[in-house]
Motif scaffolding. Structure first.
Motif, short mmCIF file in Angstrom:
data_model
loop_
_atom_site.label_atom_id
_atom_site.label_comp_id
_atom_site.label_asym_id
_atom_site.label_seq_id
_atom_site.Cartn_x
_atom_site.Cartn_y
_atom_site.Cartn_z
N GLU A 83 41.41 35.84 42.47
CA GLU A 83 40.26 35.48 43.30
C GLU A 83 39.12 34.95 42.45
O GLU A 83 38.60 33.85 42.69
N HIS B 295 39.94 31.72 40.66
CA HIS B 295 39.91 30.58 41.59
C HIS B 295 38.47 30.09 41.77
O HIS B 295 38.21 28.88 41.76
N TYR B 296 37.54 31.02 41.95
CA TYR B 296 36.14 30.62 42.10
C TYR B 296 35.63 29.95 40.83
O TYR B 296 34.87 28.97 40.89
N LYS C 148 30.09 31.96 45.49
CA LYS C 148 30.84 33.22 45.54
C LYS C 148 30.62 34.03 44.27
O LYS C 148 30.49 35.27 44.32
#
Length: 734
Positions: free
Chosen positions: A163, A166-167, A199
């Protein structure tokens, strides 16, 4: 005249005379000539023919039989080929998938076959970092360690989760964009940042990259422990976090009403208006402060920090930004000061507020101001984004040139005292810069170490067992540990200077009342040294992976990103030479009496008390090593002290880089010694030996191992810890 080239000899006549076919003598005639020369009886021609016929008749029969078999095989081969060809044509007409593949006789590589290098894999970024864990236990009492380590272990795995990575990749692939005008040529100044950037801001805020320093049990140590782990995966949101932290610290100093003695005289209308304005400013600052330290996305703010202008660069005194006092009665949203000017560098342009410097009409010095970026109706507060900067690195971070026209602001502190006020922010942001550098070093080194475990070199040997490569990793580990100690010592001093009540029992001794003075000296030193070491270690890590290291790899293995982002760390918050000026000023300042004050005496007390504290419980060879290190550090410090005492500020500044590294050698050596004395742990003692006794403070290995000394075992212990099994041949098994 052309010359005909002689044909080469045939295999049958190699080494002898070549005869063209039409002129070649018969076998019989050649034999007759030979026998006539040797005196043997010469056969008649008819006898020769009869003998040759009798001799060759069985051979001719065999050759005829072989010829017949060969013809049969050729016919059969042709028949088979025709059948195969017809079959292939038939199959091709019906399906391309039924073609009979040709059998390979040699192995060769292709896009899908051959050797493929196993990718290095990073483990938990906290649990596998022994050096960082030891550093933390210098400042965290035993009763808090388990809870802290539990939280950090969770974060250490989270920062390399799919996660967050990916950001991070999204933020790198989609840098900020500025839409200056809309379709109808109206000025819009719409700044767009990536989803990954947004994010990561949320995640970092929730983890307490700012808030933990204000509401956490362990204060600054707990905050920067989290910051250290998050930073390499943060996509540079740590930059606005640094300025947010600095702004929160600055505003927190102006929340309480001033301690002014009561006056017997009635205040004048001007004094009354001024007091009311100050009271309103405190309410505004308090609301902003609570937003700056919040973890909640619906509440939290980030802050900018605008000082750099076109004329001055690091010399903020040449500011061309002006501020005029024009209050609006009854408004708390719009500050009483109107600011106009041009800011050449503004990082975190998407921030919610900013702290900036400007010049007032009635004072030579600069003043410090707070201003929100937007008004209640959503319009910008007199700020126009002229353009975004094109940069070597820090690509996800929106950095811009700004024009300020009619910006409403509140003054922070006294008029003309802006440099002193902004120093509060600089102390904080320079510490952030240092921990960013240390964290980047560790991530790059972790990648290099992971690669060395899976890369096979000549002779089938694992790269991590090659002595030269292992020695290089050990040097990188030493610099990383040194920087970690230097960085977190400064964090500890920051915490003590802000709130002495946060002091917890620790093996490290900070003389009473000395935290602020030590921080003033150590902040520029730490920021300068960690930035330089960071560049060296990351560059060496890139080289450790060869060509792969130079590529834009997938995260978390992208050393190219770490390297280009690290380059700014020696520039942000003051270049190395600017920091050296601050360092020399902190050591020797002009006194009010006209001489120079010995501010470096506080460093003498710090070194003396920590060198003389403890160490008596460790005996034997390790005890001897630590005792020798203590003597070397103290002797070196006394030489530096003499240099500072004898040199003028100008002389010390001219030789500032040598002075900087000499001081770093002594301070880091002291910290390594304090660490190793606690338990005599092998890697901690090895670090003392190399840093203090061998002065291996660079990656060039100027002094290196002593002649005849086998340091391979020490390399393994330093790089991979006591858990690595060391073999007699110098190799290790993990």
């Amino acid at each position: 005249m052309s010359r005909r080239a002689s044909p080469p000899p045939t295999s049958a006549s190699s080494g002898g005379t070549y005869y063209p076919p039409s002129t070649a003598p018969s076998v019989a005639s050649r034999k007759q000539k030979k026998e006539s020369r040797t005196g043997r009886q010469v056969e008649k021609p008819e006898e020769v023919v009869e003998r040759q016929t009798q001799h060759h008749q069985p051979q001719q029969q065999q050759e005829q039989h072989h010829h017949q078999q060969t013809q049969q095989h050729q016919h059969q081969h042709i028949h088979n080929f025709q059948q195969q060809y017809n079959s292939n044509v038939h199959n091709t007409q019906h399906s391309h998938n039924h073609t009979q593949p040709r059998q390979q006789t040699h192995q060769h590589s292709s896009a899908d076959a051959g050797f493929f290098q196993e990718a290095p894999r990073l483990g938990n970024q906290f649990t596998q970092d022994d050096g960082f864990q030891r550093t933390l236990t210098l400042y965290v009492p035993g009763e808090y360690v388990n809870a802290l380590f539990h939280d950090l272990s969770h974060l250490g795995q989270s920062v390399i989760s799919p996660e967050i990575l990916h950001y991070l990749e999204d933020a790198e692939r989609h840098p900020p964009e500025l839409e200056s005008h809309d379709a109808f040529a109206q000025r819009s100044d719409v700044l767009r940042t990536s989803e990954g950037w947004k994010k990561l801001l949320e995640i970092g805020a929730k983890e307490g990259c700012v808030a933990e320093g204000y509401d956490g049990r362990l204060g600054r140590i707990g905050q920067f422990a989290r910051y250290y782990l998050f930073s390499p995966s943060s996509g540079l949101v740590t930059c606005p976090f640094a300025m947010t932290d600095g702004a929160a610290r600055l505003l927190s100093r102006h929340l309480a009403p001033p301690n002014t003695p009561p006056s017997v005289n009635l205040p004048t209308p001007a004094e009354t208006a001024r007091r009311q304005e100050q009271e309103t400013a405190r309410r505004v600052f308090k609301r902003a402060y609570h937003r700056l330290i919040s973890r909640h996305s619906s509440v939290r703010w980030t802050s900018g920090q605008w000082m750099t202008e076109r004329p001055g660069g690091s010399d903020v005194s040449r500011s061309e930004t002006t501020a005029i006092h024009e209050p609006i009665v009854g408004s708390e949203e719009l500050g009483p000061w109107v600011i106009n000017g041009y800011k050449f560098f503004s990082s975190a342009t998407d921030a919610d507020m900013t702290i900036l410097l400007a010049r007032t009409p009635n004072h030579k010095g600069l003043s410090c101001f707070y201003a929100p970026m937007k008004l209640a109706n959503g319009e910008r507060n007199g700020v126009r984004i002229i353009r975004l900067k094109k940069k070597l690195g820090t690509k996800p971070l929106p950095t811009a040139e700004l024009e300020l026209k009619g910006m409403r602001a509140w003054m922070v502190g006294e008029e003309g005292e802006g440099i002193r006020e902004i120093a509060t922010i600089l102390n904080v942001t320079r510490v952030h810069n240092s921990i960013m550098a240390v964290a980047s070093m560790r991530r790059a080194l972790n990648v290099a170490k992971a690669y060395s475990r899976v890369r096979t070199v000549a002779g089938g040997r694992i790269l991590s067992t090659v002595p030269l490569h292992l020695r290089t990793l050990a040097q990188m580990e030493l610099l990383t540990r040194a920087s970690t100690h230097l960085g977190f010592l400064t964090v500890h001093l920051l915490s003590l200077s802000e709130n002495p009540a946060t002091a917890l029992p620790t093996p490290l001794i900070v003389p009473s009342g000395a935290a602020t003075a030590l921080l003033r000296f150590l902040t520029p030193l730490t920021k300068a040294v960690t930035a330089k070491m960071c560049l060296s270690v990351i560059s060496e890590s890139v080289e450790a992976l060869g060509g792969i290291g130079y590529l834009e790899n997938e995260e978390p293995l992208n050393l190219a990103r770490l390297l280009r982002d690290a380059q700014v760390l020696s520039i942000w918050e003051g270049t190395t030479n600017v920091l050296i000026n601050d360092l020399v000023t902190s050591l020797k300042r002009p006194s009010k009496a006209g001489g120079e004050e010995r501010y470096y005496s506080v460093l003498n007390d710090f070194i003396q008390e920590n060198l003389g504290n403890g160490g008596g419980n460790i005996r034997g060879d390790i005890g001897d090593i630590l005792e020798r290190a203590k003597v070397v550090i103290w002797t070196e410090w006394k030489k530096i002290e003499e240099t500072i005492e004898a040199g003028s500020r100008e002389e010390l500044t001219a030789n500032g880089r040598r002075l900087m590294w000499s001081l770093a050698y002594v301070v880091v050596g002291t910290m390594l010694l304090v660490d190793a004395r606690r338990d005599g742990e092998a890697s901690a003692v090895e670090a003392v030996k190399r840093w203090v006794l061998r002065r291996e403070i660079g990656l060039n290995g100027e002094r290196g191992q002593k002649a005849g000394e086998n340091g391979t075992e020490g390399d393994t212990v330093l790089v991979f810890g006591d858990k690595a099994e060391v073999h007699k041949n110098g190799q290790h098994k993990l």
